[in-house]
Every structure is written in structure tokens, then in C-alpha cells.
Design a protein around this motif. Structure first.
Motif, PDB file in Angstrom:
ATOM      1  N   TYR A  21       0.572  -1.202  -0.024  1.00 31.18           N
ATOM      2  CA  TYR A  21      -0.040   0.028  -0.041  1.00 31.18           C
ATOM      3  C   TYR A  21       0.710   1.299   0.013  1.00 31.18           C
ATOM      4  CZ  TYR A  21      -2.956   3.594   1.446  1.00 31.18           C
ATOM      5  OH  TYR A  21      -3.822   4.898   1.370  1.00 31.18           O
ATOM      6  N   LEU A  22       1.928   1.527   0.852  1.00 33.48           N
ATOM      7  CA  LEU A  22       2.454   2.546   1.097  1.00 33.48           C
ATOM      8  C   LEU A  22       3.541   2.659   0.081  1.00 33.48           C
ATOM      9  CD1 LEU A  22       2.837   2.824   4.862  1.00 33.48           C
ATOM     10  CD2 LEU A  22       1.426   3.964   3.605  1.00 33.48           C
ATOM     11  N   GLY A  23       4.364   1.715  -0.501  1.00 31.50           N
ATOM     12  CA  GLY A  23       5.301   1.768  -1.266  1.00 31.50           C
ATOM     13  C   GLY A  23       4.796   1.684  -2.977  1.00 31.50           C
ATOM     14  N   ALA A  24       3.684   1.359  -2.905  1.00 27.87           N
ATOM     15  CA  ALA A  24       3.171   1.137  -4.380  1.00 27.87           C
ATOM     16  C   ALA A  24       1.606   1.687  -4.764  1.00 27.87           C
ATOM     17  CB  ALA A  24       3.151  -0.253  -4.802  1.00 27.87           C
ATOM     18  N   ILE A  25       0.654   1.143  -4.148  1.00 25.20           N
ATOM     19  CA  ILE A  25      -0.763   1.466  -4.547  1.00 25.20           C
ATOM     20  C   ILE A  25      -1.067   2.901  -4.037  1.00 25.20           C
ATOM     21  CG2 ILE A  25      -3.268   1.135  -4.062  1.00 25.20           C
ATOM     22  CD1 ILE A  25      -2.575  -1.915  -3.309  1.00 25.20           C
ATOM     23  N   LYS A  26      -0.609   3.444  -2.927  1.00 28.66           N
ATOM     24  CA  LYS A  26      -1.073   4.710  -2.665  1.00 28.66           C
ATOM     25  C   LYS A  26      -0.186   5.816  -3.513  1.00 28.66           C
ATOM     26  CE  LYS A  26      -1.062   7.413   1.774  1.00 28.66           C
ATOM     27  NZ  LYS A  26      -0.221   8.884   1.426  1.00 28.66           N
ATOM     28  N   ARG A  27       0.970   5.341  -3.935  1.00 30.98           N
ATOM     29  CA  ARG A  27       1.703   6.248  -4.998  1.00 30.98           C
ATOM     30  C   ARG A  27       1.211   6.200  -6.256  1.00 30.98           C
ATOM     31  NH1 ARG A  27       7.057   3.768  -4.927  1.00 30.98           N
ATOM     32  NH2 ARG A  27       7.534   5.725  -5.882  1.00 30.98           N
ATOM     33  N   ASP A 181      10.145   7.090  -4.293  1.00 30.29           N
ATOM     34  CA  ASP A 181      10.096   8.384  -3.571  1.00 30.29           C
ATOM     35  C   ASP A 181       9.172   8.174  -2.272  1.00 30.29           C
ATOM     36  OD1 ASP A 181       7.663   8.681  -4.793  1.00 30.29           O
ATOM     37  OD2 ASP A 181       8.320  10.461  -5.681  1.00 30.29           O
ATOM     38  N   GLY A 182       9.327   9.110  -1.339  1.00 31.42           N
ATOM     39  CA  GLY A 182       8.578   9.018  -0.273  1.00 31.42           C
ATOM     40  C   GLY A 182       9.166   8.439   0.911  1.00 31.42           C
ATOM     41  N   PRO A 183       8.746   8.489   1.991  1.00 34.97           N
ATOM     42  CA  PRO A 183       9.312   7.833   3.089  1.00 34.97           C
ATOM     43  C   PRO A 183       9.087   6.231   3.466  1.00 34.97           C
ATOM     44  CG  PRO A 183       7.348   8.958   4.116  1.00 34.97           C
ATOM     45  CD  PRO A 183       7.344   9.268   2.261  1.00 34.97           C
ATOM     46  N   ALA A 253       4.487   8.022   6.267  1.00 34.76           N
ATOM     47  CA  ALA A 253       3.819   7.765   4.937  1.00 34.76           C
ATOM     48  C   ALA A 253       2.290   7.772   5.305  1.00 34.76           C
ATOM     49  CB  ALA A 253       4.362   6.266   4.471  1.00 34.76           C
ATOM     50  N   LEU A 254       1.872   6.978   6.374  1.00 34.61           N
ATOM     51  CA  LEU A 254       0.448   6.890   6.506  1.00 34.61           C
ATOM     52  C   LEU A 254       0.053   8.605   6.769  1.00 34.61           C
ATOM     53  CD1 LEU A 254       0.236   4.053   9.111  1.00 34.61           C
ATOM     54  CD2 LEU A 254      -1.031   4.157   6.646  1.00 34.61           C
ATOM     55  N   ASP A 255       0.548   9.344   7.293  1.00 29.31           N
ATOM     56  CA  ASP A 255       0.144  10.591   7.486  1.00 29.31           C
ATOM     57  C   ASP A 255       0.377  11.788   6.564  1.00 29.31           C
ATOM     58  OD1 ASP A 255      -1.537  12.090   9.577  1.00 29.31           O
ATOM     59  OD2 ASP A 255       0.118  12.703  10.498  1.00 29.31           O
ATOM     60  N   ASP A 256       0.836  11.133   5.323  1.00 22.70           N
ATOM     61  CA  ASP A 256       1.393  12.208   4.224  1.00 22.70           C
ATOM     62  C   ASP A 256       2.302  13.382   4.864  1.00 22.70           C
ATOM     63  OD1 ASP A 256      -0.151  11.090   1.917  1.00 22.70           O
ATOM     64  OD2 ASP A 256      -1.889  11.583   3.027  1.00 22.70           O
ATOM     65  N   THR A 257       3.278  12.805   5.682  1.00 22.44           N
ATOM     66  CA  THR A 257       4.187  13.747   6.263  1.00 22.44           C
ATOM     67  C   THR A 257       5.672  13.528   5.885  1.00 22.44           C
ATOM     68  OG1 THR A 257       4.521  15.450   7.824  1.00 22.44           O
ATOM     69  CG2 THR A 257       3.892  13.282   8.446  1.00 22.44           C
ATOM     70  N   THR A 258       6.398  13.881   6.744  1.00 25.96           N
ATOM     71  CA  THR A 258       7.852  13.230   6.462  1.00 25.96           C
ATOM     72  C   THR A 258       8.198  13.023   8.016  1.00 25.96           C
ATOM     73  OG1 THR A 258       8.701  15.608   7.472  1.00 25.96           O
ATOM     74  CG2 THR A 258       8.526  15.323   4.660  1.00 25.96           C
ATOM     75  N   PRO A 259       9.334  12.124   8.052  1.00 26.26           N
ATOM     76  CA  PRO A 259       9.947  11.585   9.401  1.00 26.26           C
ATOM     77  C   PRO A 259      10.396  12.828  10.010  1.00 26.26           C
ATOM     78  CG  PRO A 259      10.801  10.249   7.510  1.00 26.26           C
ATOM     79  CD  PRO A 259       9.965  11.457   6.772  1.00 26.26           C
ATOM     80  N   GLU A 260      10.598  13.964   9.531  1.00 25.20           N
ATOM     81  CA  GLU A 260      11.307  15.177  10.243  1.00 25.20           C
ATOM     82  C   GLU A 260      10.065  15.355  11.283  1.00 25.20           C
ATOM     83  OE1 GLU A 260      12.137  14.411   7.342  1.00 25.20           O
ATOM     84  OE2 GLU A 260      14.334  14.708   7.277  1.00 25.20           O
TER      85      GLU A 260
END
Ligand code: ADP
Ligand code: NA
Length: 331
Positions: A21-27, A181-183, A253-260
Motif C-alpha cells: 500500500y505505502l510503497g506502491a498502491i498509494k503512490r 520516492d517518499g518515506p 507515509a500514512l500521515d502524508d508527512t515527513t519523518p522530520e
């Protein structure tokens, strides 16, 4: 020059997991509307390892339901399953004759999957990357969003395109770019932070399945392996803490934000705080999708109809590319 076009796929071999989901479908869903998008359920890849036929048919519908529930719109993207478009297998054969055995021998995923059993696995598992090159190049796809585990296969796709173009003196296939790309390009296993999360692991506790219920998700995150330290003050503090890094990346990734941003919010928090917050977030994001998946799965005829329409649209692009390839090769 090639028109920008996206292709990617997911194997129907076991239920969808959070990394898919996070690495593929959501993107994939996020790329809809930015360029032409073509998404596939790669059932021919699934049978490189034996699949129970009834489970495979069900798994194909489940992956399709996952795409649709996550927001894939069949009016905006082409959605189909690979085996319905015969050109994949046909171009895959031609690429078996372009790719070199030495190239396949360097594929780390094959080494991981075959392990010490390389003599006993199927020939298809070995040749898988050249079928994947066919999946991509049949559509002259310029961009392939994938997780990090697929990077080497997309690079091989470029090698196959370049060798074909060179051997036949044409500029026919594009040199496709992986989009990583993405976290969450490499979501790790929850019980063994050295392995990536995948559909088939030794234990169900290692992964979050898209169809897990809220209690199961909470239990799995609670039992996820971590160190005993609180979360650091900055992301640099995660460098030598792979399990902590993984959970922060999943949250981001779930929250559409960055690790920072996640670290700014949870600096100094203990796992007793962070894990339940992560579980709540995962449930909030995944529950609507899994409910929708179940709704789609209740109407398999509708999924089959969507896939059949997608296959018609896919064939309209793929068949002329295959015919042109045959002309180039002299077939
Ligand atoms: P699996 O490895 O679960 O069988 P697939 O091989 O079907 O999944 O991969 C489908 C897509 O999901 C690919 O783009 C792959 O890179 C991505 N993917 C799979 N596992 C992960 C993961 N743990 N983290 C990020 N992306 C992943
Ligand atoms: Na994979």
C-alpha cells in the motif's frame, strides 16, 4: 521522445500488505492525472511459484479490489490483469532472447527467493525480470513507481531496452525511469528489521495485512520489535536504529508527512506512547480502504467487468507495439 506514461504492477500471491500500500498502491493513485497511468495485477508473475488455482483467481480480484478501494479510478487509469493481454507473454519471450543469462544471475531478488535451492525453482522465477521488462516496455512506459526492492529489475528493463535498440538499430523502446520516492519505499518486517515486509513471510505477525482488523493492527504494532530507547530529538538519531526508523517512516507515509515532522511531534516519547498512536493512525487510514475492499470483493462480477474493460484498453496500446516489434525482429 516518448509520451510520459506510467506502468506498474502487483502480484496476486497472498493478501496485500502495508508495504504494497505505502510503497506502491498509494503512490500509484497519487500519480493519476499527472500522466497516463496503467496498473496491472501481474498474475503471470504470481505463478513463478505454485499457486492454488482458486486462491490465485481470488487473489487477482483482491489486488484489483485493493487498487479500487485505495482510489484507483478506472476512468482515469487502465486497470487489468496481465494474463488477459497475451502480448505480455509474447514480448516476454522476445526479451528472453535479448537478455543475457549473466544479467539474470546478478538479480538479488532471485538469489533471495531461490536461496540455496536455485536448481529446484521454476525457470519462470529466473526469467521473471525479462517478463517484467515486457510488461513495462509494451506500453513504452517512461516511469515505473516501485518500492526499492524492484529497483534492480527496472534497471534491467533499461538494459534490455538499450540492447534491443542497439541490436536492431532502432530507437524503439524508451529507457524507463524507476520512481522511488517518499518515506516508505522499503517498509520492513515488524519482527525482523533486516527483512522487507512481504505478502508471504514466516509469520503473520511480521506484516500488517490490508484486511487486518483494528485489534490485529494494534496487537502487531504493540509486538513490533524495537530497542528500548525513547524516540530521538532529530531524525539523525534514527540512523543506527532500523526498527525505530521503520515505524517512524510508516507513520510519516500514512500521515502524508515527513519523518522530520513525526520526530518533531514525538521527540523523547517512549514506545508506550508512539506504538498506540501509530496503530490508531494506521487503523484510521486503513479501515475505510479495507471496508471498501470487502465491498468490492462482494461483487466479483463487477471486478471482472472492470478488469475486462481495462484489458481491452491495454490491448489497444500493447498490440500495435508488439506488431511493430515483430516487424523489427523479422518475425
Ligand atoms: P510482495 O513483495 O509483497 O509480494 P510485489 O512483489 O507484488 O509484493 O510488489 C508490488 C509492489 O509493492 C512493488 O512495487 C514493490 O516494490 C512494492 N513493495 C512490496 N513490498 C514492499 C515493502 N515492504 N515496502 C515498500 N514497497 C514494497
Ligand atoms: Na516484491
Amino acid at each position: 521522445t516518448f509520451t510520459p506514461r506510467v506502468f506498474s504492477g502487483i502480484k496476486p500471491s497472498g493478501g496485500l500488505q502495508l508495504g504494497n500500500y505505502l510503497g506502491a498502491i498509494k503512490r500509484f493513485v497519487g500519480m493519476q492525472g499527472t500522466m497516463e497511468t496503467i496498473y496491472c495485477v501481474v498474475d503471470l508473475h504470481a505463478i513463478t511459484v505454485w499457486q492454488d488455482p482458486a486462491d490465485l483467481a481470488n487473489g487477482t480480484r483482491e489486488v484489483a479490489a485493493g487498487y479500487l478501494a485505495a482510489g484507483l479510478d478506472p476512468a482515469k487509469s487502465i486497470l487489468f490483469n496481465q494474463s488477459r493481454v497475451a502480448a505480455h507473454a509474447e514480448l516476454g519471450w522476445i526479451f528472453n532472447c535479448v537478455a543475457r543469462v549473466g544479467w539474470m544471475n546478478r538479480m538479488t531478488q532471485f538469489k533471495d527467493k531461490a536461496g540455496s535451492n536455485a536448481e529446484k525453482v521454476s525457470l519462470g522465477l529466473y526469467a521473471y525480470p525479462s517478463l517484467m521488462a515486457a510488461d513495462i516496455l509494451l506500453y513504452h512506459a517512461t516511469h515505473v513507481p516501485v518500492g526499492e526492492d524492484q529497483k534492480q529489475h527496472v534497471e534491467l528493463t533499461r538494459d534490455i531496452a538499450a540492447k534491443f535498440n542497439h541490436d536492431y538499430g532502432v530507437d524503439f523502446f524508451p529507457l524507463t525511469e524507476p520512481v522511488i520516492d517518499g518515506p516508505a519505499t522499503r517498509v520492513m518486517n515488524l519482527r525482523d528489521g533486516t527483512k522487507k515486509m512481504s505478502k508471504s513471510g514466516d509469520s503473520d505477525m511480521e506484516r500488517i495485512n490490508m484486511l487486518d482488523d483494528a485489534d490485529t493492527i494494534a496487537k502487531k504494532f504493540k509486538k513490533a520489535k524495537t530497542d528500548a530507547e525513547p524516540l530521538p530529538e532529530t531524525v539523525e538519531g534514527l540512523k543506527t536504529r532500523p526498527e525505530a526508523r521503520n515505524l517512524v517512516d510508516i507513520y510519516a507515509a500514512l500521515d502524508d508527512t515527513t519523518p522530520e515532522t513525526v520526530i518533531a511531534q514525538y521527540a523523547g516519547a517512549g514506545w508506550g506512547t508512539f506504538k498506540p498512536a501509530l496503530a490508531d493512525l494506521a487503523v484510521a487510514k486503513l479501515a475505510p480502504i479495507s471496508q471498501d475492499m470487502a465491498r468490492f470483493m462482494d461483487d466479483p462480477a463487477e471486478i471482472d467487468r472492470i478488469l475486462a474493460q481495462g484489458a481491452d484498453k491495454a490491448r489497444a496500446i500493447a498490440d500495435p507495439v508488439l506488431q511493430r516489434t515483430y516487424d523489427i525482429v523479422g518475425l
